[in-house]
Design a protein around this motif. Structure first.
Motif, mmCIF file in Angstrom:
data_model
loop_
_atom_site.group_PDB
_atom_site.id
_atom_site.type_symbol
_atom_site.label_atom_id
_atom_site.label_comp_id
_atom_site.label_asym_id
_atom_site.label_seq_id
_atom_site.Cartn_x
_atom_site.Cartn_y
_atom_site.Cartn_z
ATOM 1 N N CYS A 95 46.295 45.568 44.738
ATOM 2 C CA CYS A 95 45.987 44.306 43.300
ATOM 3 C C CYS A 95 47.532 43.755 42.986
ATOM 4 O O CYS A 95 47.288 42.621 42.503
ATOM 5 C CB CYS A 95 45.811 45.705 42.272
ATOM 6 S SG CYS A 95 44.477 46.952 42.018
ATOM 7 N N ALA A 98 47.776 39.902 43.932
ATOM 8 C CA ALA A 98 46.164 38.841 43.994
ATOM 9 C C ALA A 98 46.760 39.040 42.119
ATOM 10 O O ALA A 98 46.229 39.142 40.984
ATOM 11 C CB ALA A 98 44.943 39.164 43.696
ATOM 12 N N ALA A 117 35.598 39.698 41.861
ATOM 13 C CA ALA A 117 36.425 40.018 42.617
ATOM 14 C C ALA A 117 36.690 41.568 42.743
ATOM 15 O O ALA A 117 36.081 42.324 41.822
ATOM 16 C CB ALA A 117 37.768 39.942 40.658
ATOM 17 N N THR A 121 41.275 44.940 41.205
ATOM 18 C CA THR A 121 42.105 44.247 40.871
ATOM 19 C C THR A 121 42.575 45.002 38.687
ATOM 20 O O THR A 121 42.038 45.550 38.553
ATOM 21 C CB THR A 121 41.300 42.631 40.825
ATOM 22 O OG1 THR A 121 39.909 42.951 40.052
ATOM 23 C CG2 THR A 121 40.744 42.184 41.314
ATOM 24 N N THR A 122 43.283 43.090 38.685
ATOM 25 C CA THR A 122 44.012 43.926 37.131
ATOM 26 C C THR A 122 43.222 43.526 35.912
ATOM 27 O O THR A 122 41.906 42.951 36.913
ATOM 28 C CB THR A 122 45.573 43.144 36.838
ATOM 29 O OG1 THR A 122 45.105 41.830 37.545
ATOM 30 C CG2 THR A 122 46.237 43.761 37.471
ATOM 31 N N VAL A 125 42.968 39.674 36.011
ATOM 32 C CA VAL A 125 41.909 38.932 36.855
ATOM 33 C C VAL A 125 40.703 38.932 37.031
ATOM 34 O O VAL A 125 39.736 38.406 36.899
ATOM 35 C CB VAL A 125 42.499 39.273 38.392
ATOM 36 C CG1 VAL A 125 42.380 38.741 39.817
ATOM 37 C CG2 VAL A 125 44.428 38.828 39.080
ATOM 38 N N LYS A 126 40.140 40.500 36.766
ATOM 39 C CA LYS A 126 38.866 40.330 36.587
ATOM 40 C C LYS A 126 38.154 39.535 35.498
ATOM 41 O O LYS A 126 37.487 39.422 34.669
ATOM 42 C CB LYS A 126 38.455 41.874 35.697
ATOM 43 C CG LYS A 126 38.544 43.077 36.455
ATOM 44 C CD LYS A 126 38.281 44.425 36.596
ATOM 45 C CE LYS A 126 38.120 45.361 37.467
ATOM 46 N NZ LYS A 126 39.404 45.957 37.756
ATOM 47 N N CYS A 132 32.529 41.223 39.261
ATOM 48 C CA CYS A 132 32.757 42.131 40.322
ATOM 49 C C CYS A 132 32.136 42.687 41.267
ATOM 50 O O CYS A 132 30.944 42.194 41.498
ATOM 51 C CB CYS A 132 33.551 43.624 38.981
ATOM 52 S SG CYS A 132 35.234 42.977 38.105
ATOM 53 N N PRO A 154 40.519 40.549 45.750
ATOM 54 C CA PRO A 154 42.265 40.040 46.592
ATOM 55 C C PRO A 154 41.723 40.601 48.649
ATOM 56 O O PRO A 154 42.600 40.107 48.979
ATOM 57 C CB PRO A 154 43.192 40.978 46.920
ATOM 58 C CG PRO A 154 42.846 41.884 45.591
ATOM 59 C CD PRO A 154 41.735 42.113 45.300
#
Ligand code: 13P
Ligand code: SF4
Length: 308
Positions: A95, A98, A117, A121-122, A125-126, A132, A154
């Motif tokens: 995570c 990215a 994503a 990912t955090t 970022v989402k 997703c 990522p």
């Protein structure tokens, strides 16, 4: 008369069960958790299965035994519930490869190109992503898009795996999982020579060289289901070692051989039985996602759940 000393791990598990009832809590655990943590959970699964469970639970409190991005996903899907993570330092180095700022910069360079994503990912970022995916549905998610080009982040290895299952152009991000990176093709070849006939099943976060040697490339939840069905008595497993406990418990008549014992995810292992008990006793550590991020991040996850 001599008294048999009580097993402190059993006492701890009983204490967790009592606290769970008092708090109206449910314990969700990822397949990579320590065996004793998996054993006190109400549900053990992969990222996709855990997302679905979090969205559907009736409990007031979710104790999430996994890493932060998974607990955040649970909170996004169950915003009205209290989501606790027993150790808030349980992150995911993939995570961190990215960061939101870098993703925004790349997005600006690729106007009109959707972002897929990986759930690793955090939430920030989402919130930048169109949709997703998890390791269980990545190709299906990508193939559901109307666009011909997309940015996948990522995980470069999962992105390459997806590229083999789509006609679309997959633009990669240079992230990877340090735990799965430790699985080496030469270790698989050695094990195959020692156990001829044992099928090789690996996670799509493995390198392309490892994937080239595999009979099956599956998410952890898919591996559990596949292992139940396979007629093989021995299986070579290339993923984080916590899954071996789950596989062995689920299919006790088969033997599961980890490619290497070095594939431990130190962040997953931050969650211990003691910390689960403390989380329930002190109602620590609540997971919160700021509302400006939560709205778009939730939409990206919900879009995924509509596809598969
Ligand atoms: P799964 O969704 O397949 O369980 O994978 C999650 C993960 O973090 C793999 O490293
Ligand atoms: Fe992240 Fe890899 Fe650990 Fe999964 S196994 S949580 S991808 S570091």
């Amino acid at each position: 008369m001599s008294q048999v000393a009580a097993d402190p791990r059993v006492e701890l598990a009983e204490r967790i069960a009592r606290l769970k009832r008092e708090r109206n809590a449910v314990i969700l655990a990822h397949n990579y958790q320590l065996g004793e943590v998996q054993d006190v959970a109400d549900f053990v699964g992969d990222s996709l299965e855990l997302s679905r469970k979090a969205a559907a639970t009736e409990a007031e409190v979710i104790v999430f035994c996994g890493v932060m991005f998974m607990a955040e996903t649970a909170k996004l899907l169950s915003p009205e519930r209290t989501v606790l993570i027993p150790d808030p330092r349980a992150g995911c180095p993939m995570c961190d490869m990215a960061p939101a700022e870098a993703v925004r910069k790349r997005k600006a360079e690729l106007p009109g190109v959707p972002i897929v994503a990986y759930v690793n990912t955090t939430a920030a970022v989402k919130a930048e992503a169109d949709i997703c995916c998890t390791s269980a549905n990545a190709a299906a998610v990508v193939n559901s898009l109307p666009e011909q080009r997309l940015l996948f982040l990522p995980d470069r290895n999962l992105g390459l795996w997806v590229q083999r299952h789509t006609d679309k152009e997959v633009i990669l991000w240079d992230g990877y999982c340090p735990t799965h990176q430790r699985i080496r093709a030469q270790d698989i070849s050695r094990l195959k020579a020692q156990h001829p006939g044992a099928p090789v099943v690996v996670h799509p976060e493995c390198t392309p060289e490892v994937i080239a040697l595999a009979d099956e490339v599956l998410s952890t939840g898919q591996m559990v289901r596949w292992a139940r069905e396979t007629p093989a008595r021995e299986v070579i497993v290339g993923t984080e070692v916590g899954l071996i406990h789950r596989l062995q418990k689920d299919s006790p008549d088969k033997r599961f051989l980890p490619v290497t014992l070095l594939t431990t995810c130190p962040n997953m292992k931050r969650i211990t039985l003691e910390k689960v008990a403390w989380a329930l006793e002190d109602m620590e550590h609540p997971v919160e996602v700021p509302e400006d991020i939560a709205g778009p991040a939730r939409r990206a996850i919900e879009r995924m759940l509509e596809v598969v």
